[in-house]
Scaffold this motif. Structure first.
Motif, short mmCIF file in Angstrom:
data_model
loop_
_atom_site.label_atom_id
_atom_site.label_comp_id
_atom_site.label_asym_id
_atom_site.label_seq_id
_atom_site.Cartn_x
_atom_site.Cartn_y
_atom_site.Cartn_z
N LYS A 5 1.05 -0.82 -0.13
CA LYS A 5 -0.19 -0.17 -0.19
C LYS A 5 1.03 1.31 -0.05
O LYS A 5 1.99 1.28 0.62
CB LYS A 5 -0.67 0.41 1.01
CG LYS A 5 -1.80 -1.13 1.23
CD LYS A 5 -2.28 -1.62 2.44
CE LYS A 5 -4.02 -0.28 2.77
NZ LYS A 5 -4.25 -0.32 3.96
N ASN A 6 0.44 2.27 -0.64
CA ASN A 6 1.24 3.61 -0.60
C ASN A 6 2.56 3.67 -1.04
O ASN A 6 3.22 3.76 -0.54
CB ASN A 6 1.21 4.06 0.57
CG ASN A 6 -0.47 5.13 1.21
OD1 ASN A 6 -1.23 5.20 0.37
ND2 ASN A 6 -0.37 5.23 2.35
N GLY A 181 -6.56 0.78 12.48
CA GLY A 181 -4.79 1.26 12.65
C GLY A 181 -4.46 2.68 11.17
O GLY A 181 -3.51 3.35 10.67
N ASP A 182 -4.96 1.68 10.02
CA ASP A 182 -4.03 2.76 9.17
C ASP A 182 -5.25 4.72 8.49
O ASP A 182 -5.07 5.13 7.56
CB ASP A 182 -3.66 2.52 7.77
CG ASP A 182 -5.83 2.17 6.92
OD1 ASP A 182 -6.78 2.69 7.43
OD2 ASP A 182 -5.66 1.54 6.03
N GLU A 257 -8.84 -2.61 6.57
CA GLU A 257 -7.78 -1.48 6.53
C GLU A 257 -9.56 -0.33 5.68
O GLU A 257 -9.62 -1.20 4.71
CB GLU A 257 -6.70 -1.95 5.73
CG GLU A 257 -5.68 -2.46 6.40
CD GLU A 257 -5.06 -3.77 5.50
OE1 GLU A 257 -4.08 -3.14 4.80
OE2 GLU A 257 -4.10 -4.34 6.08
N SER A 287 -4.41 6.61 3.40
CA SER A 287 -3.60 4.87 2.95
C SER A 287 -4.59 5.51 1.19
O SER A 287 -6.02 5.38 1.35
CB SER A 287 -3.51 4.25 3.61
OG SER A 287 -3.95 2.51 2.94
#
Length: 718
Positions: A5-6, A181-182, A257, A287
């Motif tokens: 991711k990212n 969390g993101d 997520e 994200s």
């Protein structure tokens, strides 16, 4: 496509399946078909968005929506605010506080193939005056199969999260989203540099998808299997159910997520294209799916879509298409919106993933109502993220239509990426001499003759002693919508039948013992091959549930018995009309047919059930065992002072559960429905009343508080 991711940007006891009463008049006129399509689409959307329990594949839903749009194009007079074509989609649950979005969250029009995508691209290019020297730029993004969410930041700090809901109002799920969390708790400094006044004194609402990674989904279902609970159907349902948990601690353990990709229109950000906006989101700490690309031709858009389709299995999350957006925000503003979707974006929907495998056997299963269902069993193959080895073929006519035979190389997919389905054979690979399938003349379970009634597609075993039917009938009796005996798994029921502990539903109450149940093999073994049994702890819990089920009431008993053509709704109607099993059993076929909503076919089936001596004996054993065979009524002798009035309940009541209030109003003759319309007499609004209260106020429907409800229930008067 990498996974990071990212990254850098690039029935009956002895009967048949319950069915709805047949439609008596074919839907032929455009207006009637329009109404029917709206009813089907609204029901399917409610199951998908509000219940997280889809009852229709995405492909079928899209097909019906396209039919509705085509009908309104041919008959513009049918289009109106009540049409599903004018809706964003989604529902607002009353479990959470309602939240008004900063700007409407729209749905998106679909392109079901590349030809439809090309038509949209050509139309958009023409509208924007594209030339070879100055082509229109598009940003292509993966379409994440998750749950839409809106995140609000004030003074650069996270303050609230809401689901998409109906597009204008969502559900406040802030506490649950805080466990993901993101999601940044504050916007990063790199992003604030392009936000007016550095974000101070400003609110920004960004939008995206909450999803569950595939590895987390697999672990969640492994845990469910170990606990003996039902697994989730797919990651999207798991994500939606997890985000709507009342306890945030549950959400925290679900490994959710996000991917963020949009913003409410009025956000004061110094960016001018979708491509740059996605980079800004990354700078803020969000994200963002890394696989977005700026394209300047139809060929580049095609290549992106084809690459996404080819690599969808390489990802650790589900995608069901590609979203293509006009890159320039100024051009987006020029194109604007329709009633339900932006004109500057379209969703290219992937076709179901298809794989080839070999059909090894067509095995015939016998259901609880005696219906014989052919099932294809084939070499295991991975489709849409999971391994499948079998799929229903529905009936012998369907097998003939698809022309599949044992030994064929077949094409399989998952309808809506969920339901395994045989598409058809690869005829050039058919082995010589592959035999046509014929339904067996005798039941594969008990050897009794198989019959096919005139006008029916199904073959069925008519033996009342068929063991396969016994297992399915007993499983149905304990199911959630029938007697709701928690912990009574299919495998355990099958083993109890094998061991002679159960033969009919009355055996649960007058034959089964806790000791016998504790010694039943669960169908599993240890690593050393030792059988695993239910055990005394689980057996005690199940038997407590059996005892508790005695008080479920007549409606659930009638549905649990699986009388042919008697589904849950019909069972409720019969229970409310007759009040007791004794009265129903004594009723004539004509008496039963007089019940509102009950036709002659259902009446004949009910009367036929009570004409079978063995059925009557089972019902009598239930009565002797203490199973409640009456429908509880609150003060049944009270005058029906509310007859002709319709009530809707919304919000949280302090002194009544929703079911208690509904039953009490019905005991006074009122009708209680789930939606507000001009025909609604009163809306009873408790704490945190949501969209129903707003609709009542907009329509001028009188609103009552709980004190007014108490007065009505105590006095029977308004």
């Amino acid at each position: 496509m990498p996974n990071e991711k990212n990254a850098p940007v690039q029935a009956s006891l002895f009967g048949d399946e319950p069915i709805h009463e047949p439609v008596r008049d074919a839907v032929t006129s455009p207006r009637a078909r329009h109404a029917e399509l709206n009813r089907i689409l609204n029901h399917a959307a409610y199951a998908y968005y509000a219940l997280d329990n889809p009852e229709m594949t995405d492909a079928e839903f899209d097909r019906l929506l396209q039919e509705l749009l085509a009908l309104e194009k041919a008959h513009p007079e049918l289009a109106g605010p009540e049409s599903y074509a004018q809706r964003v989609g989604g529902y607002v649950s009353e479990q959470f506080e309602p939240v008004a979005h900063a700007a409407r969250m729209y749905s998106m029009d679909d392109a079901m193939d590349l030809a439809e995508l090309d038509e949209w691209l050509a139309r958009t290019d023409e509208t924007l005056g594209a030339t070879p020297e100055h082509p229109v730029a598009y940003t292509c993004e993966l379409k994440i199969d998750g749950l839409g969410v809106a995140l609000t930041y004030t003074d650069a700090q996270f303050v609230r999260a809401a689901t998409r809901g109906d597009g204008t109002t969502g559900e406040n799920v802030t506490a649950n989203v805080l466990t993901i969390g993101d999601i940044p708790r504050a916007l990063a400094q790199a992003g604030l540099a392009r936000l007016a006044d550095g974000g101070l004194g400003r609110s920004v609402e960004v939008r995206g998808e909450v999803y569950m990674p595939r590895h987390s989904f697999a672990r969640l279902n492994e845990d469910a299997d170990a606990a003996g609970t039902a697994p989730f159907a797919n990651p999207r349902n798991a994500a939606a159910g997890s985000l709507r948990q009342k306890d945030p601690k549950v959400t925290a353990h679900r490994d959710l997520e996000t991917f963020i990709y949009a913003v409410a229109d009025e956000a004061p950000i110094d960016v001018h294209t979708q491509h740059d906006f996605l980079q800004w989101l990354i700078d803020c700490g969000f994200s963002v799916n890394p696989h977005f690309r700026r394209c300047t031709s139809a060929a580049e858009v095609h290549a992106y879509c084809e690459n996404a389709l080819a690599h969808r299995d390489d990802l650790d999350y589900d995608i069901d298409g590609v979203v293509v957006k006009v890159d320039s925000f100024a051009s987006q503003d020029a194109l604007g919106f329709t009633a339900r979707a932006p004109r500057w974006a379209i969703a290219f929907k992937f076709p179901p993933e298809e794989k080839r495998t070999v059909l090894r056997e067509i095995r015939v299963q016998v259901g609880r109502t005696g219906v014989l269902t052919p099932v294809a069993e084939f070499d295991p193959v991975t489709v849409a993220g999971s391994t499948i080895a079998r799929a229903t073929l529905h009936n012998v006519d369907e097998i003939a239509r698809k022309n599949v035979r044992v030994g064929d190389t077949i094409v399989v997919h998952k309808a809506g990426d969920v339901i395994p389905e045989v598409v058809g054979p690869v005829l050039e690979l058919r082995p010589e001499g592959a035999p046509e399938f014929h339904m067996p003349a005798t039941c594969p379970s008990c050897g009794s003759p198989v019959v096919r009634e005139e006008g029916e597609v199904a073959y069925r075993c008519v033996s009342i002693d068929c063991p396969a039917q016994a297992v399915e009938r007993l499983i149905h009796w304990g199911s959630r919508t029938a007697m709701d005996i928690d912990g009574l798994g299919d495998e355990i029921v099958a083993r109890m039948v094998e061991q002679g502990l159960l033969a009919d539903v009355a055996d649960f109450y007058d034959k089964l013992t806790e000791k016998d149940l504790a010694e039943v093999w669960t169908g599993r073994q240890t690593v050393d091959g030792e059988d695993i049994v239910v055990g005394p702890v689980i057996a005690a819990k199940i038997m407590a549930q059996v005892v508790e089920s005695k008080g479920r009431g007549l409606a659930r008993v009638l549905f649990g018995l699986g009388i042919r053509h008697v589904g849950a709704t019909v069972a409720r109607q019969l229970a409310e009309h007759f009040g007791s099993m004794e009265a129903l059993a004594a009723a004539t076929e004509e008496d039963i047919a007089q019940v509102d909503g009950i036709g002659p076919k259902i009446a004949a089936s009910v009367r036929g059930f009570f004409s079978v001596e063995k059925n009557v004996a089972v019902v009598e054993r239930l009565r002797v065992a203490g199973v409640v065979l009456e429908e509880e009524r609150l003060e049944p002798e009270r005058p029906q002072t509310l007859t002709g009035l319709t009530f809707v309940l919304t919000g949280t009541l302090e002194r009544h559960t929703r079911d208690e209030a509904k039953a009490a109003l019905q005991a006074l003759g009122a009708k209680v429905t789930g939606s507000v319309s001009k025909k609604t007499s009163f809306v009873v609004a408790g704490e945190a009343a949501g969209s129903k209260l707003a609709k009542a106020e907009s329509l001028g429907v009188p609103v009552l508080d709980e004190a007014a409800l108490d007065h009505i229930l105590e006095t029977g008067e308004l």
